[in-house]
Design an enzyme around this catalytic site. Structure first.
Site, PDB file in Angstrom:
ATOM      1  N   LYS A  76       0.863  -1.190   0.000  1.00 32.09           N
ATOM      2  CA  LYS A  76       0.000   0.000   0.000  1.00 32.09           C
ATOM      3  C   LYS A  76       0.897   1.237   0.000  1.00 32.09           C
ATOM      4  O   LYS A  76       1.929   1.260   0.685  1.00 32.09           O
ATOM      5  CB  LYS A  76      -0.880  -0.036   1.255  1.00 32.09           C
ATOM      6  CG  LYS A  76      -1.911   1.070   1.363  1.00 32.09           C
ATOM      7  CD  LYS A  76      -2.789   0.853   2.611  1.00 32.09           C
ATOM      8  CE  LYS A  76      -3.896   1.872   2.732  1.00 32.09           C
ATOM      9  NZ  LYS A  76      -4.772   1.594   3.911  1.00 32.09           N
ATOM     10  N   SER A 151      -9.689   1.439   2.826  1.00 24.85           N
ATOM     11  CA  SER A 151      -8.829   2.258   1.999  1.00 24.85           C
ATOM     12  C   SER A 151      -7.706   1.494   1.300  1.00 24.85           C
ATOM     13  O   SER A 151      -7.098   2.021   0.375  1.00 24.85           O
ATOM     14  CB  SER A 151      -8.192   3.365   2.850  1.00 24.85           C
ATOM     15  OG  SER A 151      -7.334   2.814   3.840  1.00 24.85           O
ATOM     16  N   SER A 175      -9.704  -0.921   7.076  1.00 29.67           N
ATOM     17  CA  SER A 175      -9.199  -0.749   5.716  1.00 29.67           C
ATOM     18  C   SER A 175      -8.539  -1.949   5.061  1.00 29.67           C
ATOM     19  O   SER A 175      -8.283  -1.910   3.864  1.00 29.67           O
ATOM     20  CB  SER A 175      -8.236   0.428   5.652  1.00 29.67           C
ATOM     21  OG  SER A 175      -8.977   1.602   5.529  1.00 29.67           O
TER      22      SER A 175
HETATM   23  N1  GLN Z   1     -13.063   3.653   6.557  1.00 26.88           N
HETATM   24  C1  GLN Z   1     -12.409   4.040   7.767  1.00 26.88           C
HETATM   25  C2  GLN Z   1     -12.047   5.496   7.709  1.00 26.88           C
HETATM   26  O1  GLN Z   1     -12.309   6.091   6.720  1.00 26.88           O
HETATM   27  C3  GLN Z   1     -11.208   3.206   8.015  1.00 26.88           C
HETATM   28  C4  GLN Z   1     -10.020   3.634   7.257  1.00 26.88           C
HETATM   29  C5  GLN Z   1      -8.838   2.812   7.590  1.00 26.88           C
HETATM   30  O2  GLN Z   1      -8.941   1.770   8.217  1.00 26.88           O
HETATM   31  N2  GLN Z   1      -7.688   3.306   7.190  1.00 26.88           N
HETATM   32  O3  GLN Z   1     -11.518   6.026   8.621  1.00 26.88           O
END
Ligand code: GLN
Length: 485
Positions: A76, A151, A175
């Protein structure tokens, strides 16, 4: 899985029937063929990856064996891999090149894994769909008109589309699990602290955790085994008990295993196809001797609110470092320093990042700190205590990862709250710091559904053994999307 599981590759590499260089060349061909549409990859350095591949082949020929020696892995793009850009999916890092390796990346490389590419993500890992990437979203290989989940969208798509058998994501509030569920792969959010955060660009430090992604629990364990272990550069890191069992993962004996089903996770909002896939998966556990027990996690309803107050507060602090002085983009301003900082942050950050910086700054300001930030901390403690009480009665918890399957692009971007609600079942565990997995549990209307398995803190190895037992009895993890390459 077009390139096979990591375990298949492991066996072929060890037997000498496949070279790492050939594996890496094939991966680049596949990326070139498919990524125009899927947009999972933001950067590659083919010469460097091929050089690492040849080094891995030399180590293999010399008889060396490690769990990941010669296995390609996608990273990532919020992990630092020295010499390559680290964009975090943001314009604010334009021109910035990572000066060092994240601990998890250097441990993978030392063990002989070969980083292949930097993968697309929601800007600074804020998002649930991949749509907040400043470079345009990755697409779901099962249906490119739908989001892959976020994400860690590019990392998950890379595994689901067969670019690599292993990928690294990060999970702050879901994410790795949400995209894994949407794309039909397996992903682990470890116990907070088990993987070092050093070199993972901070979003919300008390929640961020690197998380491996692969087709199977057995594959995850290969990557996990070489990354675990306390790191002097991350004072919140800890050693993982039982980690020596990871390199050759065994199936847990499910007889007598008590699986808790949180009532709060099986309420009205679940799509029928998700519910029926979960029920079928739970029957598989029962057939193998597990016992299902209903449990309560009564403070679940405060999780989204607490998460989005704490997360944004930490975001507002962590992202203050992107000021046009130290990293990447600088927008000059005739008005001098304050104008330069404001202009850089205005041009560099996208709308979701700005929204969170504003909300977090508000939460932490005088007069609101106790009403919002401190209150959210209290809710976090109650949510963690819910899990402690549940784990006094059961060995693992099972539930949905998401109330629905992958949604079409644009469905939630107009309504930030709707996007936040996609995280209802993934943020409670993040707040509690406990390990959890997303495991493929079937298809609903042709789209993957994940089941979430959750264990007590530091039970990561056991959790993977339970998932491995499930995958030994099912074939959902072997289903792959039809792709023309
Ligand atoms: N969807 C969650 C957020 O927007 C989790 C994001 C993540 O785990 N990086 O914060």
């Amino acid at each position: 899985m077009a390139v096979g599981t990591a375990m298949d590759e492991r066996r072929n590499l060890d037997a000498g029937t496949q070279s790492c260089e050939a594996l890496v060349r094939a991966a680049f061909d596949r990326i070139r063929a498919l990524d125009g549409e899927l947009h999972a990859v933001l950067a590659m350095d083919e010469a460097r990856s091929l050089d690492l591949a040849r080094q891995a082949d030399a180590r293999l020929r010399a008889g060396e064996r490690t769990p990941v020696l010669g296995l390609p892995v996608v990273l990532k793009d919020n992990f630092n891999w020295s010499g390559l850009p680290v964009t975090c999916g943001s314009r604010v890092l334009d021109g910035y090149v990572a000066p060092y390796d994240a601990t998890v990346v250097s441990r993978l490389i030392q063990a002989g894994a070969v980083p292949l590419a930097k993968a697309n993500l929601d800007e600074f890992a804020m998002g649930s769909s991949g749509e907040y990437s400043a470079f345009g979203p990755a697409r779901n290989p099962w249906d490119p008109s739908r989001v892959p989940g976020g994400s860690s969208s590019g990392s998950v798509v890379s595994v689901a589309a067969g670019y690599a058998s292993l990928a690294l994501g990060s999970d702050t509030g879901g994410s790795v699990r949400l995209p894994a569920s949407f794309c039909g792969v397996t992903a682990l959010r470890p116990t907070y602290g088990v993987l070092s955060r050093y070199g993972l660009t901070a979003m919300a430090s008390s929640l961020d955790q690197p998380g491996p992604i692969a087709a199977t629990a057995e594959d995850l364990a290969l990557a996990f085994s070489v990354m675990v272990g306390a790191d002097p550069r991350d004072s919140t890191s800890v050693d993982l008990p039982g980690s020596e069992r990871l390199a050759s993962l065994r199936s847990a004996d499910l007889r007598g295993l008590r699986i808790g089903l949180p009532r709060e996770y099986f309420g009205e909002g679940l799509e029928p196809g998700v519910r029926s896939s979960l029920e079928a998966a739970l029957r598989v556990f029962e057939e193998q001797g597990a016992r299902l027990v209903e449990v309560d996690l009564p403070h679940t309803r405060y999780a989204i609110d607490a998460y989005y107050l704490l997360c944004t507060s930490e975001v507002s602090s962590n992202l203050s470092r992107f000021d046009g002085v130290r990293y990447g983009l600088r927008v000059p301003d005739a008005g001098g320093f304050p104008g330069m900082v404001a202009g850089t942050r205005d041009r560099g950050f996208g709308p979701e990042v700005k929204r969170r910086i504003l909300l977090g700054t508000f939460c932490l300001s005088k007069g609101y700190y106790d009403a919002f930030y401190v209150k959210a901390l209290k809710a976090r403690a109650l949510i963690a205590a819910d899990f402690d009480r549940a784990f006094a009665e059961v060995d693992v918890l099972a539930g949905p990862v998401s109330p629905g399957v992958a949604f079409p692009f644009g469905t939630k971007t107009g309504d930030p709250l709707a996007m936040y609600l996609a995280d209802a079942f993934t943020v409670p565990t993040a707040l509690a710091g406990v390990p959890c997995l997303s495991v493929p549990a079937g298809l609903s209307e042709g789209l993957p559904v994940g089941i979430q398995l959750i264990g007590p803190a530091l039970s990561d190895v056991r959790l993977l053994e339970v998932a491995h037992a499930f995958q030994s009895a099912t074939a959902h993890h072997l289903a792959t999307p039809t792709l023309s390459a």
